[in-house]
Every structure is written in C-alpha cells, then in structure tokens.
Design an enzyme around this catalytic site. Structure first.
Site, short mmCIF file in Angstrom:
data_model
loop_
_atom_site.label_atom_id
_atom_site.label_comp_id
_atom_site.label_asym_id
_atom_site.label_seq_id
_atom_site.Cartn_x
_atom_site.Cartn_y
_atom_site.Cartn_z
N GLY A 41 -2.69 3.58 -3.84
CA GLY A 41 -3.20 4.52 -4.84
C GLY A 41 -4.64 4.95 -4.68
CB CYS A 99 -7.30 -1.08 3.02
SG CYS A 99 -6.32 0.43 3.14
CG LEU A 100 -7.51 -0.24 -3.37
CD1 LEU A 100 -7.78 1.24 -3.59
CD2 LEU A 100 -6.30 -0.68 -4.20
CB SER A 118 -0.94 0.01 1.21
OG SER A 118 -1.86 -1.07 1.14
CG HIS A 126 -4.63 -2.83 7.25
ND1 HIS A 126 -3.90 -3.58 6.35
CD2 HIS A 126 -4.96 -1.69 6.62
CE1 HIS A 126 -3.77 -2.90 5.22
NE2 HIS A 126 -4.41 -1.74 5.36
CD GLN A 144 -9.81 3.63 -0.28
OE1 GLN A 144 -9.22 3.72 -1.36
NE2 GLN A 144 -9.21 3.88 0.87
CD GLU A 180 -3.64 -6.72 8.21
OE1 GLU A 180 -2.77 -5.91 7.88
OE2 GLU A 180 -4.87 -6.48 8.12
N GLY A 197 -4.40 -2.23 -0.85
CA GLY A 197 -3.52 -1.89 -1.97
C GLY A 197 -3.26 -0.40 -2.02
#
Length: 352
Positions: free
Chosen positions: A220, A245-246, A44, A330, A249, A332, A218
């Site tokens: 960007g 996360c990504l 990321s 996250h 989105q 994890e 990930g």
C-alpha cells in the site's frame, strides 16, 4: 471456462479461468523468471492482481518452504501457461493444486506481454478478472468500488511472537507485512527477534529494551498509515533502526520527507541499484509501487546511499547523526540474487 481481464480504461484481455472465482484489484506486473510462490505469498501484493511476465509458470511445483507468509494476499493472478508436469525434488503440490488449495483466482492463456506493455505505457490501473459472460453492470460495479486502504492491517499479525537465540542482539520487528525470509536472514545471523503488530506503540517497543528496531516491508501507500508514522517518529534517535521497502518509505515520512506513486512500480528480481559511496552496481529484488521523493530529502539530516539505475529513484538512505538506515529493495533475495545480504551484517554491527 473462458474468462477475461478488464481494465478500468476499458481494455480487455482474454484467457481461461482456472476457477469460477472473480477478483478485482490494482493490476501490476512482475518480471522475475522464478519465485512465483514467493510472489503469491509476499504480503506486499495485498489487494493486487499480479501479472507474471515469464511465460511458463509452475515448472518446479510448490512446497511450503517457499511460502513467505501465512497465506496468499493477492487478489488474483494473470499468467501465460500453467505447467502440468513440474520437475523438482522439493515438490509437494503442483501449481494447479496450489491455486486450488489457496483459492487464488487465476486467468491463464493470456497475452501477458500485451498486459505488461499496457501498464508500462499508461501506468497501473484497477482491473477485474471475470468469466466471459459476466454481466457488464457487475464488472462496472467492481471497477467503481474503491480499493481498501487498510492493507497493512490486513497482513500484519495480531499478537507478538519471538524467534529466540541465546545471548544474541535483540531486535523488535514491526510487522507491516514482513516476508518470512527477512526474519530468517536476521535470525540466521544470530539475532533474537520479537515480531510485533504494525500498530504497536513506540513506548511498548522501547519498554522491551531492544538493541535494534526493524521496520518491515508491506503493501500500500505509506501515507495511508499516519498513526504508524507518528509512532516511528518517537523511535528516531532512541535505537539503531533498519527499514526495508515500506519500512524505508515510512521512515522517510517520519523524518519529514515525502513519497509519491510510481507510474508502474519496480517488481522483479533483476533491478540494478548503485551504491553512491563506492560506485558499485548491485542486482536486487524489488516489489514496490511508491518511492521516496529525492528533492524532499535536501534539507533533512539524511543522505542518499543508493539509486536505481533504471530510473534514478532513491533506493537507500542513511541518517547523518543517528544509527538509522534503510533500503527500498529486498536484500533477503527471495526470490532474487544474494548480492545484498551484507546489509543485515551492517545492522548487526550497528547494534553491537
């Protein structure tokens, strides 16, 4: 060798170059007190220069077990002090040896507090790490060059692979830059996982007949991969889906919501979020520069499940009709607290 960090607004922060390598990228900061190796190998952070606010880095060395991906994707690293004499029973390399082996540009002996205050005040911006005597026109060219938008393609795998488990729920994980510990968490719970490239078409995923689909973290801007969003749209309503996360989105965009860039992002291992159903506060590990727009969810079949206690941004959502949910943080916890591992259990129950 004396070096410097030059930001696009002209700010200069002096330090020492660990090697003669130059680097450019978006300058961000992480507030975690531990986890420097996990940060360096978290995909990321692709194309970013990471400033670590904790002053002493390398005090417990490095070891392969802490790597979160096949290599480091960061553009560079900004730190205070490098620990020369680490102490930990897992040590395989010192931090200095790790930087050399992985060819990571690093500027140290930097006032990282000043860098962080700058970013918090004015937002993330592009920067360059270079030697003190580097020609200004070369620095200007590096600052003017656009940051590549194909970061997901850079970090994703090229060929599928499987983490097997006998007689287990079968998960297809779309790899947008997945961290190894996410896969380990699912596998340890008893899942069979096939990890597929980010650009895998929806029909190929459904042809595998998985019990559930996982959308990974990930790097960007999620809007830079419209072709992936189109494939996720085809998956909605077909199988249980869990996004992180990504992945969170991209799932929001696929369902008609919107995302936007945060001023300086959330990057650290002590970020508080609130469960809106129970009122309980969880401490989370986070690494993201974009967020789901709360207002864009109003007329969609989605409900917000978690919010950030720091700025009120959306940290989780759930579909009202389909077995689909996602979180921005996250669970994890690598590095970070283990408060949120239960989310993997919920995914497992949803598949069963």
């Amino acid at each position: 060798m004396n070096g410097k960090l030059i930001l696009e607004d002209g700010s200069v922060f002096n330090g020492k170059l660990f090697s003669e390598m130059t680097a450019s990228g978006e300058v961000v900061f992480n507030t975690g007190m531990t986890g420097y190796q996990e940060i360096l190998t978290d995909p990321s952070y692709c194309r970013q220069i990471v400033t670590l606010t904790y002053p002493l880095i390398g005090n417990y060395g490095t070891a392969r077990i802490f790597n979160q991906s096949r290599k480091s994707f960061v553009s560079g690293l900004i730190i205070g002090e490098i620990c020369e004499f680490p102490s930990n029973f897992t040590i395989e390399r010192t931090f200095a040896e790790y930087l050399t082996e992985n060819k990571i540009p690093c500027l140290y002996d930097v006032d990282t507090r000043a860098v962080t205050r700058k970013i918090r005040s004015f937002g993330t911006m592009k920067g360059v790490i270079a030697a003190e005597d580097t020609a200004q026109n070369f620095i200007d060219e590096m600052l003017a060059a656009p940051i590549p938008k194909d970061v997901v393609a850079q970090v994703s795998i090229n060929e599928p692979y499987t983490l097997d488990n006998e007689n287990a729920p079968f998960v297809v994980a779309m790899d947008f830059g997945v961290k190894q510990h996410i896969l380990d968490s699912l596998h340890d719970l008893g899942c069979k996982i096939t990890v597929v490239p980010a650009n895998t078409p929806a029909d190929k995923i459904l042809a595998m007949n998985p019990d559930g689909i996982f959308l990974s973290n990930g790097p960007g801007d999620p809007k830079d991969v419209p072709e992936i969003i189109d494939e996720i749209k085809k998956l909605i309503g077909t199988k249980p889906i869990f996004g992180i996360c990504l992945g969170h989105q991209l799932l929001a965009l696929a369902m008609g919501a919107d995302t936007y860039k945060l001023k300086f992002g959330h990057r650290g291992s002590n970020q508080p979020v609130k469960n809106l159903e129970t009122g309980r506060i969880y401490i989370t590990s986070q690494n993201h520069g974009y967020a789901v727009d709360e207002k864009s969810l109003e007329n969609l079949p989605l409900e917000i499940t978690y919010i950030s206690m720091n700025d009120g941004t959306v940290e989780g959502m759930r579909h009202k009709d389909f077995p689909i949910y996602s979180v921005q943080y996250h669970p994890e916890a690598s590095p970070g607290p283990r408060d949120n591992m239960y989310l993997f259990d919920e995914f497992l129950k949803m598949m069963r």
